[in-house]
Design a protein around this motif. Structure first.
Motif, mmCIF file in Angstrom:
data_model
loop_
_atom_site.group_PDB
_atom_site.id
_atom_site.type_symbol
_atom_site.label_atom_id
_atom_site.label_comp_id
_atom_site.label_asym_id
_atom_site.label_seq_id
_atom_site.Cartn_x
_atom_site.Cartn_y
_atom_site.Cartn_z
ATOM 1 N N CYS A 162 44.423 -51.724 8.813
ATOM 2 C CA CYS A 162 44.160 -52.486 10.045
ATOM 3 C C CYS A 162 42.838 -53.232 9.929
ATOM 4 O O CYS A 162 42.748 -54.413 10.279
ATOM 5 N N TRP A 211 46.242 -46.194 18.459
ATOM 6 C CA TRP A 211 46.482 -47.575 18.004
ATOM 7 C C TRP A 211 46.447 -48.516 19.200
ATOM 8 O O TRP A 211 46.933 -48.196 20.276
ATOM 9 N N LEU A 254 47.447 -55.127 8.448
ATOM 10 C CA LEU A 254 48.313 -54.655 9.522
ATOM 11 C C LEU A 254 47.688 -55.030 10.861
ATOM 12 O O LEU A 254 46.467 -55.120 10.979
ATOM 13 N N PHE A 311 45.852 -46.045 7.030
ATOM 14 C CA PHE A 311 46.325 -46.909 8.120
ATOM 15 C C PHE A 311 45.123 -47.630 8.740
ATOM 16 O O PHE A 311 45.139 -48.857 8.947
ATOM 17 N N GLN A 312 44.053 -46.869 8.998
ATOM 18 C CA GLN A 312 42.848 -47.470 9.574
ATOM 19 C C GLN A 312 42.290 -48.552 8.650
ATOM 20 O O GLN A 312 41.895 -49.631 9.110
ATOM 21 N N CYS A 317 47.098 -42.349 7.710
ATOM 22 C CA CYS A 317 45.932 -41.928 8.505
ATOM 23 C C CYS A 317 44.726 -42.826 8.223
ATOM 24 O O CYS A 317 44.699 -43.957 8.667
ATOM 25 N N GLY A 358 49.898 -46.836 3.991
ATOM 26 C CA GLY A 358 48.593 -46.311 4.404
ATOM 27 C C GLY A 358 48.797 -45.124 5.318
ATOM 28 O O GLY A 358 49.458 -45.240 6.343
ATOM 29 N N GLY A 361 51.619 -48.655 7.867
ATOM 30 C CA GLY A 361 50.548 -47.703 8.154
ATOM 31 C C GLY A 361 51.068 -46.701 9.169
ATOM 32 O O GLY A 361 51.795 -47.069 10.083
ATOM 33 N N LEU A 362 50.699 -45.441 8.987
ATOM 34 C CA LEU A 362 51.102 -44.422 9.963
ATOM 35 C C LEU A 362 50.032 -43.346 10.062
ATOM 36 O O LEU A 362 49.320 -43.072 9.095
ATOM 37 N N GLY A 404 53.417 -45.691 13.799
ATOM 38 C CA GLY A 404 53.416 -46.437 12.543
ATOM 39 C C GLY A 404 53.913 -47.863 12.740
ATOM 40 O O GLY A 404 54.862 -48.087 13.489
#
Lengths: 234, 80
Positions: free
Chosen positions: A96, A150, A101, A92-93, A89, A87, A195-196, A185
């Protein structure tokens, strides 16, 4: 050998999907764009990328709506079988929010949208995403986000650190966005979902300033080939 | 049935938006020592009574309207 299929999920408001697909293609994958409304992954999918952007206009919270998309059920199932999922940006969100994550991404400490190159330090090289890197290596990769701070609670933070789930950190004391522990990440407990916030797909050619992102994406392509091969033998 | 959901940044969670609003209010000359910015969600739902509405609202909050890691919620149900 055939190119491994990497599915790039496209949500309404995704805007780095084509860049991600282009970069993956340049690194040897067969990228397939997957519309969020689809219930099934493309045949032979070996890895999934959730790209950057502003899915559903970032309404409510970044990633909150996207987690409910039909394609996310397929992503969840793929991840539970050990499939590599990256994931980037907004991706990644979304991961989460989907609880694939740990943590949440809050508005940047400085309340500004940050758009620049950052150096990120590789903390672990034994993940499917960092297998072409070395521990301690610094990668120059651009970021561009307004909500990348984060956060997890302290107990969980210690636990994640102890388990080695923090894979990338902003290097050199650069407080990019107020992210806890300078985390850039994280991986899930089984290590197959990363995710990063930085955008590796924007750093795959020295002409654009850095090719370091290519190390992460090429590792995903490697992992996709391995995973697809393993699935084909089941 | 009408309901209102209030979503706030949890205590202790950094709220840069609230800090920026506080700074602006101080520029206007107000002696404001803290501001936290949350979200109000007004909705109308079908429910068999206040308890049924409450159960639904709790699920809505945990599944979508709030992120329990960083936000706290309160809701109000209007019977009329």
């Amino acid at each position: 050998m055939a190119r491994p299929v990497v599915a790039v999920v496209v949500f309404p408001g995704s805007n780095d999907d084509r860049d991600a697909a282009w970069a993956l293609g340049a690194l040897g994958a067969e990228p397939v764009l997957l519309w969020h409304d689809e219930h099934e992954l493309p045949p032979g999918t070996g890895a999934i990328v959730l790209p950057g952007g502003f899915s559903y206009g970032d309404y409510l919270r970044c990633g909150a709506m996207a987690k409910l998309a039909p394609a996310m059920s397929a992503v969840r199932q793929f991840a539970s079988l050990g499939g590599p999922v990256l994931g980037i940006c907004n991706g990644f969100q979304i991961l989460c929010e989907a609880k694939l994550l740990p943590g949440a991404l809050r508005p940047n400490r400085q309340l500004e949208f940050v758009c620049r190159d950052v150096a990120v330090r590789v903390e672990r090289a034994d993940t499917p995403f960092t297998s072409r890197c070395e521990v301690g290596q610094e990668l120059v990769i651009p970021i561009k986000h307004g909500e990348g701070a984060w956060y997890v609670d302290e107990g969980r933070f210690m636990q994640l650190g102890a388990r080695g789930q923090i894979v990338l950190r902003y290097a050199g004391g650069d407080d990019v966005n107020g992210s806890l522990g300078a985390v850039a990440g994280v991986v899930n407990e089984t290590g197959n979902v990363l995710g990063l916030m930085p955008h590796p797909e924007h750093a795959v050619d020295p002409l654009l300033g850095s090719a370091d992102g290519g190390l992460l994406l090429a590792a995903v392509v490697d992992a996709a080939a391995e995973h697809a091969f393993a699935l084909s033998r089941r | 049935m009408k309901a209102t959901v209030l979503v706030r940044p949890k205590d202790g969670i950094l709220d840069p938006q609230g800090e920026a609003v506080q700074g602006s209010l101080r520029k206007l000359g107000f002696a404001v020592s803290q501001v936290r910015v949350g979200r109000v969600i007004d909705l109308e739902l079908e429910a068999e009574g206040p308890n049924h509405a409450r159960m639904q609202l709790e699920r809505m909050c945990s599944e979508l309207l709030a992120n329990p890691l960083i936000e706290s919620v309160q809701f109000r149900i209007e019977d009329a």
